[in-house]
Scaffold this motif. Structure first.
Motif, PDB file in Angstrom:
ATOM      1  N   ASP A  84     -14.997  15.040   3.531  1.00  0.00           N
ATOM      2  CA  ASP A  84     -15.284  13.708   3.178  1.00  0.00           C
ATOM      3  C   ASP A  84     -14.295  12.929   2.377  1.00  0.00           C
ATOM      4  OD1 ASP A  84     -16.828  13.894   5.273  1.00  0.00           O
ATOM      5  OD2 ASP A  84     -18.873  13.654   4.234  1.00  0.00           O
ATOM      6  N   LEU A  85     -14.328  13.786   1.037  1.00  0.00           N
ATOM      7  CA  LEU A  85     -13.494  13.139   0.021  1.00  0.00           C
ATOM      8  C   LEU A  85     -11.944  13.263   0.475  1.00  0.00           C
ATOM      9  CD1 LEU A  85     -13.490  12.173  -2.795  1.00  0.00           C
ATOM     10  CD2 LEU A  85     -13.494  14.559  -3.669  1.00  0.00           C
ATOM     11  N   LEU A  86     -11.355  14.175   1.120  1.00  0.00           N
ATOM     12  CA  LEU A  86     -10.204  14.228   1.499  1.00  0.00           C
ATOM     13  C   LEU A  86      -9.956  13.148   2.573  1.00  0.00           C
ATOM     14  CD1 LEU A  86      -9.683  18.059   1.576  1.00  0.00           C
ATOM     15  CD2 LEU A  86      -8.550  16.681  -0.017  1.00  0.00           C
ATOM     16  N   ASP A  87     -10.715  12.742   3.581  1.00  0.00           N
ATOM     17  CA  ASP A  87     -10.617  11.940   4.488  1.00  0.00           C
ATOM     18  C   ASP A  87     -10.308  10.466   3.867  1.00  0.00           C
ATOM     19  OD1 ASP A  87     -10.531  11.026   7.270  1.00  0.00           O
ATOM     20  OD2 ASP A  87     -12.393  10.321   7.075  1.00  0.00           O
ATOM     21  N   ALA A  88     -11.379  10.269   2.878  1.00  0.00           N
ATOM     22  CA  ALA A  88     -11.223   8.755   2.298  1.00  0.00           C
ATOM     23  C   ALA A  88     -10.183   8.640   1.425  1.00  0.00           C
ATOM     24  CB  ALA A  88     -12.392   8.933   1.321  1.00  0.00           C
ATOM     25  N   LYS A  89      -9.668   9.949   0.883  1.00  0.00           N
ATOM     26  CA  LYS A  89      -8.240   9.918   0.154  1.00  0.00           C
ATOM     27  C   LYS A  89      -7.135   9.724   0.874  1.00  0.00           C
ATOM     28  CE  LYS A  89      -8.431  10.070  -3.652  1.00  0.00           C
ATOM     29  NZ  LYS A  89      -8.659   8.850  -4.769  1.00  0.00           N
ATOM     30  N   LEU A  90      -7.111  10.134   2.085  1.00  0.00           N
ATOM     31  CA  LEU A  90      -5.949   9.915   3.166  1.00  0.00           C
ATOM     32  C   LEU A  90      -6.189   8.718   3.765  1.00  0.00           C
ATOM     33  CD1 LEU A  90      -5.959  13.564   5.001  1.00  0.00           C
ATOM     34  CD2 LEU A  90      -4.222  12.472   3.645  1.00  0.00           C
ATOM     35  N   THR A  91      -6.966   8.322   3.854  1.00  0.00           N
ATOM     36  CA  THR A  91      -7.310   6.715   4.373  1.00  0.00           C
ATOM     37  C   THR A  91      -6.668   5.898   3.526  1.00  0.00           C
ATOM     38  OG1 THR A  91      -9.106   7.334   5.726  1.00  0.00           O
ATOM     39  CG2 THR A  91      -8.912   4.835   5.250  1.00  0.00           C
ATOM     40  N   GLU A  92      -6.983   6.037   2.048  1.00  0.00           N
ATOM     41  CA  GLU A  92      -6.543   5.297   0.993  1.00  0.00           C
ATOM     42  C   GLU A  92      -5.110   5.462   0.893  1.00  0.00           C
ATOM     43  OE1 GLU A  92      -6.649   5.897  -3.859  1.00  0.00           O
ATOM     44  OE2 GLU A  92      -8.500   5.768  -2.824  1.00  0.00           O
ATOM     45  N   LEU A  93      -4.462   6.366   1.032  1.00  0.00           N
ATOM     46  CA  LEU A  93      -2.992   6.851   0.894  1.00  0.00           C
ATOM     47  C   LEU A  93      -2.350   5.945   2.064  1.00  0.00           C
ATOM     48  CD1 LEU A  93      -0.773   8.222  -0.586  1.00  0.00           C
ATOM     49  CD2 LEU A  93      -1.353  10.220   0.725  1.00  0.00           C
ATOM     50  N   ASP A  94      -2.936   6.115   3.398  1.00  0.00           N
ATOM     51  CA  ASP A  94      -2.273   5.440   4.563  1.00  0.00           C
ATOM     52  C   ASP A  94      -2.121   3.962   4.336  1.00  0.00           C
ATOM     53  OD1 ASP A  94      -2.189   8.049   5.983  1.00  0.00           O
ATOM     54  OD2 ASP A  94      -3.876   7.661   7.081  1.00  0.00           O
ATOM     55  N   ALA A  95      -3.358   3.437   3.736  1.00  0.00           N
ATOM     56  CA  ALA A  95      -3.177   2.075   3.426  1.00  0.00           C
ATOM     57  C   ALA A  95      -2.073   1.860   2.245  1.00  0.00           C
ATOM     58  CB  ALA A  95      -4.620   1.370   3.007  1.00  0.00           C
ATOM     59  N   ARG A  96      -1.948   2.416   1.271  1.00  0.00           N
ATOM     60  CA  ARG A  96      -0.905   2.303   0.384  1.00  0.00           C
ATOM     61  C   ARG A  96       0.570   2.506   0.890  1.00  0.00           C
ATOM     62  NH1 ARG A  96      -3.141   5.417  -5.034  1.00  0.00           N
ATOM     63  NH2 ARG A  96      -2.029   6.977  -3.706  1.00  0.00           N
ATOM     64  N   LEU A  97       0.520   3.408   1.563  1.00  0.00           N
ATOM     65  CA  LEU A  97       1.863   3.777   2.347  1.00  0.00           C
ATOM     66  C   LEU A  97       2.198   2.604   3.282  1.00  0.00           C
ATOM     67  CD1 LEU A  97       1.770   7.573   3.456  1.00  0.00           C
ATOM     68  CD2 LEU A  97       3.370   6.484   1.781  1.00  0.00           C
ATOM     69  N   LYS A  98       1.235   2.092   3.894  1.00  0.00           N
ATOM     70  CA  LYS A  98       1.612   0.864   4.983  1.00  0.00           C
ATOM     71  C   LYS A  98       2.143  -0.202   4.182  1.00  0.00           C
ATOM     72  CE  LYS A  98      -0.543  -2.286   8.543  1.00  0.00           C
ATOM     73  NZ  LYS A  98      -1.276  -3.195   8.216  1.00  0.00           N
ATOM     74  N   SER A  99       1.561  -0.474   3.012  1.00  0.00           N
ATOM     75  CA  SER A  99       1.679  -1.598   2.069  1.00  0.00           C
ATOM     76  C   SER A  99       3.063  -1.591   1.550  1.00  0.00           C
ATOM     77  CB  SER A  99       0.776  -1.825   0.767  1.00  0.00           C
ATOM     78  OG  SER A  99       1.093  -2.653   0.306  1.00  0.00           O
ATOM     79  N   MET A 100       3.438  -0.229   1.009  1.00  0.00           N
ATOM     80  CA  MET A 100       4.660   0.008   0.541  1.00  0.00           C
ATOM     81  C   MET A 100       5.840  -0.092   1.798  1.00  0.00           C
ATOM     82  SD  MET A 100       3.906   3.271  -2.089  1.00  0.00           S
ATOM     83  CE  MET A 100       5.589   3.646  -2.556  1.00  0.00           C
ATOM     84  N   HIS A 101       5.811   0.556   2.618  1.00  0.00           N
ATOM     85  CA  HIS A 101       6.683   0.053   4.028  1.00  0.00           C
ATOM     86  C   HIS A 101       6.697  -1.379   4.182  1.00  0.00           C
ATOM     87  CE1 HIS A 101       7.570   4.215   4.964  1.00  0.00           C
ATOM     88  NE2 HIS A 101       6.202   4.517   4.988  1.00  0.00           N
ATOM     89  N   GLU A 102       5.711  -2.098   4.154  1.00  0.00           N
ATOM     90  CA  GLU A 102       5.824  -3.552   4.348  1.00  0.00           C
ATOM     91  C   GLU A 102       6.778  -4.115   3.238  1.00  0.00           C
ATOM     92  OE1 GLU A 102       1.818  -4.807   4.581  1.00  0.00           O
ATOM     93  OE2 GLU A 102       1.794  -4.348   6.761  1.00  0.00           O
ATOM     94  N   PHE A 103       6.429  -3.704   1.913  1.00  0.00           N
ATOM     95  CA  PHE A 103       7.144  -4.382   0.889  1.00  0.00           C
ATOM     96  C   PHE A 103       8.699  -3.767   1.003  1.00  0.00           C
ATOM     97  CE2 PHE A 103       8.392  -3.872  -3.669  1.00  0.00           C
ATOM     98  CZ  PHE A 103       8.316  -5.202  -4.068  1.00  0.00           C
ATOM     99  N   HIS A 104       8.932  -2.412   1.444  1.00  0.00           N
ATOM    100  CA  HIS A 104      10.366  -1.889   1.486  1.00  0.00           C
ATOM    101  C   HIS A 104      10.969  -2.767   2.407  1.00  0.00           C
ATOM    102  CE1 HIS A 104      13.289   0.461   3.399  1.00  0.00           C
ATOM    103  NE2 HIS A 104      13.583   1.104   2.381  1.00  0.00           N
TER     104      HIS A 104
END
Length: 139
Positions: A84-104
């Motif tokens: 559950d902790l890893l799943d939450a961390k991956l969800t958080e990371l996916d959101a940050r990656l999406k934001s970073m791709h949009e910024f890129h």
């Protein structure tokens, strides 16, 4: 004492400061260390491994509270809690990656606009990015 280390040795072998080791102790991330008659804390090699684990988990983006949860897991629920902790961390990371791709993509578009403006008006270019930001501030 071949398997015993003072706090400075733990810090040095773990690549952290003495204050970090003390902080981890205060946060109960490390088990309480016994003391010598002279008052020095004595740690074992497992403490070094634990500090290294904590640092690696931090590097992976886990908070100290999350790390505390990882370190306190045991029994049949351990794998579920970690999952559950890893799943939450991956969800958080996916959101940050999406934001970073949009910024890129936005920066890439801005760069292309600047290059186009400089090509068309090499001596009198008006930066389209500055103009866009100025209009956005007024809106």
């Amino acid at each position: 004492m071949g398997n015993s280390f003072r706090i400075g040795e733990v810090a040095e072998r773990s690549g952290v400061s003495i204050d970090t080791v003390r902080y981890y102790e205060r946060r109960n991330l490390l088990p309480a260390a016994p003391r010598t008659p002279g008052g020095y804390r004595i740690f074992n090699s497992e403490t070094i491994d634990r500090v290294l684990f904590i640092k690696q988990a931090q590097d992976l983006g886990f908070s100290l509270d999350e790390i505390s949860n990882l370190l306190s897991t045991n029994g049949s629920s351990e794998c579920r809690r970690v999952r559950d902790l890893l799943d939450a961390k991956l969800t958080e990371l996916d959101a940050r990656l999406k934001s970073m791709h949009e910024f890129h993509d936005k920066l890439t578009r801005y760069l292309a606009e600047c290059e186009e403006e400089l090509k068309r008006y090499p001596d009198s270019a008006e930066c389209p990015v500055v103009i866009e930001i100025a209009h956005a501030e007024r809106a």
